[in-house]
Enzyme design. Structure first.
Site, PDB file in Angstrom:
ATOM      1  N   GLY A  35      -8.241   3.622   7.976  1.00 25.51           N
ATOM      2  CA  GLY A  35      -8.164   5.071   7.881  1.00 25.51           C
ATOM      3  C   GLY A  35      -6.773   5.655   7.969  1.00 25.51           C
ATOM      4  N   MET A  65     -12.694   2.673   1.023  1.00 22.52           N
ATOM      5  CA  MET A  65     -13.135   3.013   2.379  1.00 22.52           C
ATOM      6  C   MET A  65     -13.993   4.265   2.272  1.00 22.52           C
ATOM      7  SD  MET A  65      -9.660   2.155   4.517  1.00 22.52           S
ATOM      8  CE  MET A  65      -8.533   2.220   3.125  1.00 22.52           C
ATOM      9  N   MET A 108      -9.607  -6.529   8.100  1.00 23.82           N
ATOM     10  CA  MET A 108      -8.843  -5.400   8.621  1.00 23.82           C
ATOM     11  C   MET A 108      -8.279  -5.767   9.991  1.00 23.82           C
ATOM     12  SD  MET A 108      -8.790  -3.119   6.296  1.00 23.82           S
ATOM     13  CE  MET A 108      -7.908  -1.912   7.307  1.00 23.82           C
ATOM     14  N   ASP A 158      -4.996  -6.718   6.207  1.00 26.44           N
ATOM     15  CA  ASP A 158      -4.456  -5.362   6.032  1.00 26.44           C
ATOM     16  C   ASP A 158      -4.345  -4.676   7.388  1.00 26.44           C
ATOM     17  OD1 ASP A 158      -3.831  -2.770   5.345  1.00 26.44           O
ATOM     18  OD2 ASP A 158      -5.608  -2.414   4.118  1.00 26.44           O
ATOM     19  N   GLY A 159      -3.103  -4.284   7.733  1.00 25.43           N
ATOM     20  CA  GLY A 159      -2.914  -3.468   8.928  1.00 25.43           C
ATOM     21  C   GLY A 159      -1.882  -4.002   9.894  1.00 25.43           C
ATOM     22  N   HIS A 182      -9.122  -0.658  -2.607  1.00 29.35           N
ATOM     23  CA  HIS A 182      -9.864  -0.788  -1.348  1.00 29.35           C
ATOM     24  C   HIS A 182     -10.650   0.492  -1.107  1.00 29.35           C
ATOM     25  CE1 HIS A 182      -9.469  -1.317   3.334  1.00 29.35           C
ATOM     26  NE2 HIS A 182     -10.727  -1.411   2.909  1.00 29.35           N
ATOM     27  N   GLY A 187       1.996  -1.603   4.236  1.00 29.65           N
ATOM     28  CA  GLY A 187       2.166  -0.221   3.812  1.00 29.65           C
ATOM     29  C   GLY A 187       3.471   0.379   4.271  1.00 29.65           C
ATOM     30  N   SER A 188       3.456   0.973   5.452  1.00 32.84           N
ATOM     31  CA  SER A 188       4.623   1.709   5.944  1.00 32.84           C
ATOM     32  C   SER A 188       5.858   0.827   6.075  1.00 32.84           C
ATOM     33  CB  SER A 188       4.304   2.392   7.276  1.00 32.84           C
ATOM     34  OG  SER A 188       3.799   1.462   8.218  1.00 32.84           O
ATOM     35  N   SER A 219       0.850  -1.187   0.000  1.00 34.29           N
ATOM     36  CA  SER A 219       0.000   0.000   0.000  1.00 34.29           C
ATOM     37  C   SER A 219       0.885   1.235   0.000  1.00 34.29           C
ATOM     38  CB  SER A 219      -0.904   0.014   1.238  1.00 34.29           C
ATOM     39  OG  SER A 219      -1.517   1.277   1.388  1.00 34.29           O
ATOM     40  N   HIS A 229      -1.767  -2.363  -3.663  1.00 31.60           N
ATOM     41  CA  HIS A 229      -2.964  -2.036  -2.890  1.00 31.60           C
ATOM     42  C   HIS A 229      -3.195  -0.530  -2.912  1.00 31.60           C
ATOM     43  CE1 HIS A 229      -5.984  -3.286   0.088  1.00 31.60           C
ATOM     44  NE2 HIS A 229      -5.744  -2.141   0.687  1.00 31.60           N
ATOM     45  N   MET A 259     -10.022   6.734   0.414  1.00 29.53           N
ATOM     46  CA  MET A 259     -10.743   7.168   1.622  1.00 29.53           C
ATOM     47  C   MET A 259     -11.463   8.485   1.349  1.00 29.53           C
ATOM     48  SD  MET A 259      -7.746   6.469   4.419  1.00 29.53           S
ATOM     49  CE  MET A 259      -6.704   5.014   4.313  1.00 29.53           C
ATOM     50  N   GLY A 291      -2.311   4.671   8.275  1.00 33.51           N
ATOM     51  CA  GLY A 291      -1.228   3.702   8.274  1.00 33.51           C
ATOM     52  C   GLY A 291      -0.476   3.719   9.591  1.00 33.51           C
ATOM     53  N   GLY A 292       0.338   2.696   9.801  1.00 28.70           N
ATOM     54  CA  GLY A 292       1.231   2.664  10.956  1.00 28.70           C
ATOM     55  C   GLY A 292       0.623   2.210  12.261  1.00 28.70           C
ATOM     56  N   ASP A 346      -5.539   2.422  -1.461  1.00 23.41           N
ATOM     57  CA  ASP A 346      -6.493   2.787  -0.415  1.00 23.41           C
ATOM     58  C   ASP A 346      -7.209   4.087  -0.765  1.00 23.41           C
ATOM     59  OD1 ASP A 346      -6.162   0.751   1.643  1.00 23.41           O
ATOM     60  OD2 ASP A 346      -4.132   1.524   1.871  1.00 23.41           O
TER      61      ASP A 346
END
Length: 213
Positions: free
Chosen positions: A139, A65, A134, A172-173, A63, A194-195, A6, A30, A34, A141-142, A32
């Protein structure tokens, strides 16, 4: 297992270059989306996907959201999305949204937030190509990985095996070199990171670390 990076936390002034670093080692990317309503963050719309599409042959794992995704399926399909995942908790009728995505020839994903259960979406599983669990609140990252997601992944795997369903299971997450071990053991198919990947100076190495754990 597939890794789906992501790019939510990367440098958007250098987005194409950063994605070029991982495009050859990852089948999925991916994306995201939002709206600042369904989640307390605002990102981008279909134009970014359309602009990136000619430069990448990767599967665009989109994705949504957003609060009422059915209104925007055509736009995201036309932009070049390959998989369109929306949330069970959104306002759109779930079955109508599944059918809308299928109408445009795209793969359908359904996502559940940490407070939703697999039982909530059980009746939709025969129609899905992907289920996204999830492991953080959507909403931002990190965030820290929530261990409760492991039981959901295991249940989705059991239901797929018992009923011969065809969906991939995605998480994811909070994925890093420690949490990847837990999700691998639960028979995951796709891992969003992601991060951990995109904030690294050696993104390929981070992908390889996750694959080899």
């Amino acid at each position: 297992m597939k890794i789906s990076p992501s790019f939510l936390t990367c440098d958007f002034t250098n987005l194409k270059s950063e994605l070029n670093e991982i495009k050859d080692v990852c089948e999925y990317i991916h994306i995201d989306v939002m709206d600042g309503v369904f989640v307390p963050n605002l990102t981008f719309g279909p134009k970014l996907i359309k602009d990136l599409r000619p430069h990448f042959s990767n599967v665009f794992d989109v994705h949504l959201m957003i609060i009422d995704p059915i209104k925007y399926i055509k736009e995201f399909a036309d932009a070049g999305s390959d998989i369109i995942t929306f949330h069970y908790e959104s306002l759109s009728n779930v079955m109508d949204t599944i059918n809308e995505i299928k109408k445009y020839g795209k793969k359908v994903g359904l996502s559940i937030k940490p407070n939703s259960s697999v039982d909530d979406i059980k009746r939709y599983l025969p129609y899905l190509d992907l289920v996204l669990v999830m492991s953080v609140e959507p909403g931002f990252g990190g965030q820290k990985f929530m261990n409760s997601s492991i039981d959901k992944i295991k249940k989705l795997y059991s239901l797929r095996e018992e009923n011969k369903y065809n969906y991939e299971i995605e998480v994811d997450g909070g994925i890093n070199e420690e949490t990847i071990v837990y999700v691998k053991e639960s028979n995951i198919d796709v891992v969003v990171a992601g991060s951990y990947i995109m904030n690294s100076s050696n993104k390929k190495e981070k992908v390889e670390t996750l694959m080899n754990k």
